[in-house]
Design a protein around this motif. Sequence first.
Motif, mmCIF file in Angstrom:
data_model
loop_
_atom_site.group_PDB
_atom_site.id
_atom_site.type_symbol
_atom_site.label_atom_id
_atom_site.label_comp_id
_atom_site.label_asym_id
_atom_site.label_seq_id
_atom_site.Cartn_x
_atom_site.Cartn_y
_atom_site.Cartn_z
ATOM 1 N N TYR A 184 7.778 2.900 -12.212
ATOM 2 C CA TYR A 184 7.232 4.207 -11.832
ATOM 3 C C TYR A 184 7.827 4.561 -10.485
ATOM 4 C CZ TYR A 184 3.609 7.817 -11.089
ATOM 5 O OH TYR A 184 2.921 9.001 -10.882
ATOM 6 N N LEU A 185 8.808 5.455 -10.497
ATOM 7 C CA LEU A 185 9.556 5.818 -9.293
ATOM 8 C C LEU A 185 9.473 7.318 -9.058
ATOM 9 C CD1 LEU A 185 11.560 4.949 -7.021
ATOM 10 C CD2 LEU A 185 13.407 5.409 -8.658
ATOM 11 N N ASN A 186 8.995 7.705 -7.907
ATOM 12 C CA ASN A 186 8.889 9.124 -7.539
ATOM 13 C C ASN A 186 8.124 9.935 -8.584
ATOM 14 O OD1 ASN A 186 10.403 8.681 -5.179
ATOM 15 N ND2 ASN A 186 12.330 8.926 -6.302
ATOM 16 N N GLY A 187 7.117 9.297 -9.177
ATOM 17 C CA GLY A 187 6.248 10.007 -10.109
ATOM 18 C C GLY A 187 6.732 10.045 -11.547
ATOM 19 N N TYR A 188 7.795 9.289 -11.880
ATOM 20 C CA TYR A 188 8.332 9.273 -13.239
ATOM 21 C C TYR A 188 8.487 7.831 -13.723
ATOM 22 C CZ TYR A 188 9.509 14.231 -12.812
ATOM 23 O OH TYR A 188 9.450 15.601 -12.660
ATOM 24 N N ASP A 230 0.808 -1.222 0.000
ATOM 25 C CA ASP A 230 0.000 0.000 0.000
ATOM 26 C C ASP A 230 0.842 1.274 0.000
ATOM 27 O OD1 ASP A 230 -2.297 -1.509 0.007
ATOM 28 O OD2 ASP A 230 -2.554 -1.431 2.187
ATOM 29 N N HIS A 231 2.058 1.220 0.543
ATOM 30 C CA HIS A 231 2.841 2.448 0.665
ATOM 31 C C HIS A 231 3.472 2.890 -0.657
ATOM 32 C CE1 HIS A 231 6.096 -0.572 0.954
ATOM 33 N NE2 HIS A 231 6.881 0.381 0.478
ATOM 34 N N ILE A 232 3.453 2.039 -1.667
ATOM 35 C CA ILE A 232 4.067 2.383 -2.957
ATOM 36 C C ILE A 232 3.117 3.245 -3.782
ATOM 37 C CG2 ILE A 232 4.835 1.416 -5.168
ATOM 38 C CD1 ILE A 232 6.131 -0.838 -3.626
ATOM 39 N N ILE A 233 3.638 4.358 -4.275
ATOM 40 C CA ILE A 233 2.830 5.294 -5.072
ATOM 41 C C ILE A 233 2.483 4.653 -6.416
ATOM 42 C CG2 ILE A 233 2.795 7.548 -6.197
ATOM 43 C CD1 ILE A 233 4.744 8.526 -4.064
ATOM 44 N N ARG A 234 1.213 4.744 -6.790
ATOM 45 C CA ARG A 234 0.723 4.146 -8.024
ATOM 46 C C ARG A 234 0.433 5.212 -9.068
ATOM 47 N NH1 ARG A 234 -0.093 0.954 -3.888
ATOM 48 N NH2 ARG A 234 -0.807 -1.216 -4.066
ATOM 49 N N PRO A 235 0.649 4.905 -10.347
ATOM 50 C CA PRO A 235 0.253 5.855 -11.397
ATOM 51 C C PRO A 235 -1.264 5.953 -11.463
ATOM 52 C CG PRO A 235 1.081 3.809 -12.344
ATOM 53 C CD PRO A 235 1.335 3.720 -10.878
ATOM 54 N N PRO A 236 -1.814 7.038 -11.990
ATOM 55 C CA PRO A 236 -3.259 7.282 -11.928
ATOM 56 C C PRO A 236 -4.128 6.296 -12.699
ATOM 57 C CG PRO A 236 -2.145 8.951 -13.266
ATOM 58 C CD PRO A 236 -1.082 8.173 -12.582
ATOM 59 N N ASP A 271 10.720 -3.845 -4.133
ATOM 60 C CA ASP A 271 11.753 -3.743 -3.094
ATOM 61 C C ASP A 271 12.497 -2.417 -3.192
ATOM 62 O OD1 ASP A 271 11.100 -6.192 -2.075
ATOM 63 O OD2 ASP A 271 12.848 -7.263 -2.873
ATOM 64 N N ALA A 272 12.530 -1.828 -4.399
ATOM 65 C CA ALA A 272 13.182 -0.533 -4.603
ATOM 66 C C ALA A 272 12.230 0.638 -4.338
ATOM 67 C CB ALA A 272 13.733 -0.448 -6.023
ATOM 68 N N GLY A 273 11.009 0.313 -3.913
ATOM 69 C CA GLY A 273 10.037 1.364 -3.615
ATOM 70 C C GLY A 273 9.332 1.925 -4.828
ATOM 71 N N ALA A 274 9.379 1.209 -5.943
ATOM 72 C CA ALA A 274 8.756 1.664 -7.189
ATOM 73 C C ALA A 274 7.559 0.779 -7.550
ATOM 74 C CB ALA A 274 9.774 1.657 -8.322
#
Length: 320
Positions: free
Chosen positions: A209-213, A93-99, A161-164
């Motif tokens: 998708y890492l940090n919004g890119y 859940d903590h990983i940011i997802r693209p829209p 694992d890389a947070g992406a």
Amino acid sequence: MASLLLSSIIGDPLTRTSIQPFYTVRHKLASQRGFECKPNHFVVVSKRRLSGLEEAMLINRAVEQGKVENPGKLRKRPRLRPGKVRPRLPVPDHIIRPPYVNSSSLPELANEPQIHDAEGIECMRASCELAARVLEHAGTLVKPSVTTDEIDKAVHKMIIDAGAYPSPLGYGGFPKSVCTSVNECLCHGIPDSRQLQHGDIINIDVTVYLNGYHGDTSRTFLCGDVDEEAKRLVKVTEECLYKAISVCKAGVGFKQIGKRINEHAAKYGYSVDRRFVGHGVGKIFHSEPVIFHFRNDKPGCMVAGQTFTIGEWGFIRTWL
């Protein structure tokens, strides 16, 4: 700034193959820009089959020229058969997802090109470097008896694992975290339970998708003992990629990419499938500019700070 680029190379096509969901956007893009494409969403014939007479003539010519002692019948690769597609893998859940993740609809191509400031370029570099590391690891797994589903699991784990987030997962309903395209599957193949075999070639297409890119890259790998024709195809398509990269700089027209690819492919009796294109990439997965890999008159020039992809989808061997 140098543009961030990728290749997507396909295999030795001898039979028909089903095109996966990403096909729709590629076909639509080429059609909207004035290039005629037959709207067949399920069957692609990537290599013309020889008739019995043509095959016999080809064999006779080889004998007369002393190239073979007893050629027999031309070897034909077994048809690629799909395996079982297992359920999608979970993402913490903590990983940011693209829209687009929460929608099953295929996103439209964004009309604006993506041009980044210094901070944006650093973000793109970070996402692309992660994608490159994941791709390198995935390539080490390409061996006979390994399934593409196993490759998907390894790619998925390394990315989260890389947070992406693995960008293909949920894109237009795509059920996996990586695209694995084997032999006659042109691109965006869905990983499944089929085991890789000696002689296969497989394109692995990784986007993170890492940090919004989004960082997007791919490469074709050889599995076990691969025939010379397939090796040559992979080699030529990779050369085409680097020929195209060599022309990329601010002020150069996008059409120079297709010209350079087309020139090099033609030297070896190959042509380029017009249904598949490169695209802008950055905060948005797919945007303008659309990159054609064949000769074209597309207007527009490259701009410093712009990021886009280049791919060699759909090379077809032409019998001369």
